[in-house]
Each structure stands twice: as structure tokens, then as C-alpha cells.
Design a protein around this motif. Structure first.
Motif, short mmCIF file in Angstrom:
data_model
loop_
_atom_site.label_atom_id
_atom_site.label_comp_id
_atom_site.label_asym_id
_atom_site.label_seq_id
_atom_site.Cartn_x
_atom_site.Cartn_y
_atom_site.Cartn_z
N ALA A 22 -2.38 -10.10 26.96
CA ALA A 22 -1.36 -10.88 26.25
C ALA A 22 -0.13 -10.02 25.98
N ASP A 23 1.02 -10.66 25.87
CA ASP A 23 2.26 -9.94 25.59
C ASP A 23 2.75 -10.09 24.16
N VAL A 24 2.49 -11.24 23.58
CA VAL A 24 3.00 -11.54 22.25
C VAL A 24 1.84 -11.93 21.34
N GLY A 25 1.89 -11.43 20.12
CA GLY A 25 0.90 -11.78 19.13
C GLY A 25 1.58 -11.96 17.79
N ARG A 26 0.78 -12.08 16.73
CA ARG A 26 1.32 -12.27 15.39
C ARG A 26 0.67 -11.26 14.45
N VAL A 27 1.51 -10.57 13.72
CA VAL A 27 1.02 -9.64 12.71
C VAL A 27 1.03 -10.40 11.38
N VAL A 28 -0.07 -10.27 10.64
CA VAL A 28 -0.25 -10.99 9.37
C VAL A 28 -0.35 -9.94 8.27
N PHE A 29 0.57 -10.00 7.33
CA PHE A 29 0.63 -9.00 6.28
C PHE A 29 1.10 -9.65 4.99
N THR A 30 1.18 -8.86 3.93
CA THR A 30 1.63 -9.36 2.64
C THR A 30 3.05 -8.89 2.39
N ARG A 31 3.91 -9.86 2.04
CA ARG A 31 5.30 -9.54 1.70
C ARG A 31 5.58 -10.20 0.35
N ASP A 32 5.94 -9.38 -0.62
CA ASP A 32 6.22 -9.88 -1.97
C ASP A 32 5.06 -10.72 -2.51
N ALA A 33 3.84 -10.22 -2.31
CA ALA A 33 2.60 -10.84 -2.79
C ALA A 33 2.29 -12.18 -2.13
N LEU A 34 2.96 -12.49 -1.02
CA LEU A 34 2.70 -13.72 -0.29
C LEU A 34 2.34 -13.39 1.16
N ALA A 56 13.06 1.21 12.55
CA ALA A 56 12.72 2.02 11.38
C ALA A 56 13.18 1.34 10.10
N ALA A 57 14.15 0.45 10.19
CA ALA A 57 14.64 -0.27 9.02
C ALA A 57 13.87 -1.57 8.77
N SER A 58 12.84 -1.81 9.55
CA SER A 58 12.08 -3.06 9.46
C SER A 58 11.35 -3.21 8.13
N GLU A 59 11.52 -4.37 7.53
CA GLU A 59 10.79 -4.68 6.30
C GLU A 59 9.29 -4.74 6.59
N MET A 60 8.93 -5.23 7.77
CA MET A 60 7.52 -5.31 8.15
C MET A 60 6.89 -3.92 8.20
N ALA A 61 7.58 -2.94 8.78
CA ALA A 61 7.03 -1.59 8.88
C ALA A 61 6.74 -1.01 7.50
N ARG A 62 7.65 -1.22 6.57
CA ARG A 62 7.44 -0.73 5.20
C ARG A 62 6.27 -1.45 4.53
N ALA A 63 6.16 -2.75 4.78
CA ALA A 63 5.12 -3.54 4.12
C ALA A 63 3.72 -3.22 4.63
N ALA A 67 -1.50 -0.36 4.60
CA ALA A 67 -2.17 -1.59 4.17
C ALA A 67 -3.18 -2.07 5.23
N VAL A 68 -4.17 -2.81 4.80
CA VAL A 68 -5.07 -3.48 5.73
C VAL A 68 -4.40 -4.80 6.10
N ILE A 69 -4.24 -5.02 7.40
CA ILE A 69 -3.55 -6.22 7.88
C ILE A 69 -4.36 -6.86 9.00
N ALA A 70 -3.90 -8.00 9.46
CA ALA A 70 -4.53 -8.68 10.59
C ALA A 70 -3.50 -8.86 11.69
N PHE A 71 -4.01 -8.92 12.90
CA PHE A 71 -3.18 -9.17 14.07
C PHE A 71 -3.92 -10.18 14.92
N GLU A 72 -3.19 -11.18 15.44
CA GLU A 72 -3.81 -12.23 16.24
C GLU A 72 -3.01 -12.46 17.51
N ALA A 73 -3.71 -12.63 18.61
CA ALA A 73 -3.09 -13.04 19.87
C ALA A 73 -3.99 -14.08 20.50
N ASP A 74 -3.39 -14.93 21.33
CA ASP A 74 -4.18 -15.98 21.95
C ASP A 74 -3.56 -16.42 23.26
#
Length: 146
Positions: A22-34, A56-63, A67-74
Motif C-alpha cells: 500500500a502507498d497511503v494509510g492513516r495515522v490515528v493519534f490524539t490531538r488536544d485530547a481528541l 519538522a514543523a508538523s503538529e502531527m510529529a509533535r503529537a 505516544a502509543v498510536i495506531a496506523f491503518e492501511a487498506d
């Protein structure tokens, strides 16, 4: 997914093999408690870790760093009523080792947007699960819709 939901359960190695196609997936994380979900380009490292490349300025990278996160591809074929889905769950960390970073610049995921200050995020594959649906048949061999 639940064990008797009609989907075929995939083993860890088969999940990692499919992820590598697969080329594209989705990263699932917590941002501002959501919960937050972000589509990303990725690759799978030799040990099964999922690698993301981002600014390097990515909000996702900082979040996600630490942290324990999930990643999904299909992959889904709606016409054939078939497809698969793989989820990797584990701790994420920004790659800081200079040797590993140089290796990933050469072999890691390519960015779709040119940025001078990219970094890599590594998701360790502590929990790897996957399911498949084959051509409208459930795990009991029953075709649907009836």
C-alpha cells in the motif's frame, strides 16, 4: 472487528506483507485530547516498523512523539465486494539517530511535498492485526447479499 464478524483474520506476517503493498494509510493519534486521523504516505521498514515522513514543523510529529498510536492501511474493491485492512498499534518516535536518518533519507518513504526540514516518525509494530473479505463471502463461506 470481532472474531465472528465474517472477515478472515490475517496473521502478522501476512499483515506486514500487505502493508508493504500500500502507498497511503492513516495515522490515528490524539490531538488536544481528541482523536485525530491523518492520511499519510508511508513505508514499512525491514523489521515491520511503519515509517512516516513529515515536516519538522508538523503538529502531527509533535503529537505522536513518545505516544502509543495506531496506523491503518487498506485496499478495497467495492465492485468485487472484497478487500483487506491492517492496523499497527505501538509507540511512535521521531528518528533522531543520524545514521538511521541518513538511511531513511535514501530508502524511507518519499514526501509528496518538497520540504527542506523533513523528519521521520517510526511506529513500532507491537500489535499488528488484519482482516480480509473475499468477494462478498464471509469466513463461513456464505455469500452475501443473500
Amino acid at each position: 472487528m470481532y472474531r465472528n464478524d465474517g472477515f478472515l483474520e490475517l496473521g502478522r506476517q501476512e499483515c506486514l506483507r500487505r502493508l508493504s503493498t500500500a502507498d497511503v494509510g492513516r495515522v490515528v493519534f490524539t490531538r488536544d485530547a481528541l482523536p485525530a486521523v491523518l492520511p499519510v504516505h508511508f513505508s514499512v521498514d525491514g523489521d515491520g516498523a511503519v515509517l512516516l515522513r513529515t515536516s519538522a514543523a508538523s503538529e502531527m510529529a509533535r503529537a505522536v512523539d513518545g505516544a502509543v498510536i495506531a496506523f491503518e492501511a487498506d485496499e478495497v474493491d467495492a465492485a468485487a465486494r472484497s478487500g483487506w485492512s491492517v492496523v499497527v498499534t505501538g509507540p511512535a518516535s521521531v528518528v533522531t539517530d543520524p545514521v538511521d536518518r541518513q538511511r531513511l533519507i535514501r530508502t524511507g518513504p518519499r514526501s509528496w511535498v518538497a520540504r527542506p526540514a523533513d523528519l521521520f516518525v517510526r511506529i513500532e509494530p507491537e500489535l499488528v492485526t488484519g482482516h480480509e473479505l473475499r468477494g462478498g463471502q464471509d469466513s463461513y463461506g456464505v455469500s452475501w447479499p443473500p
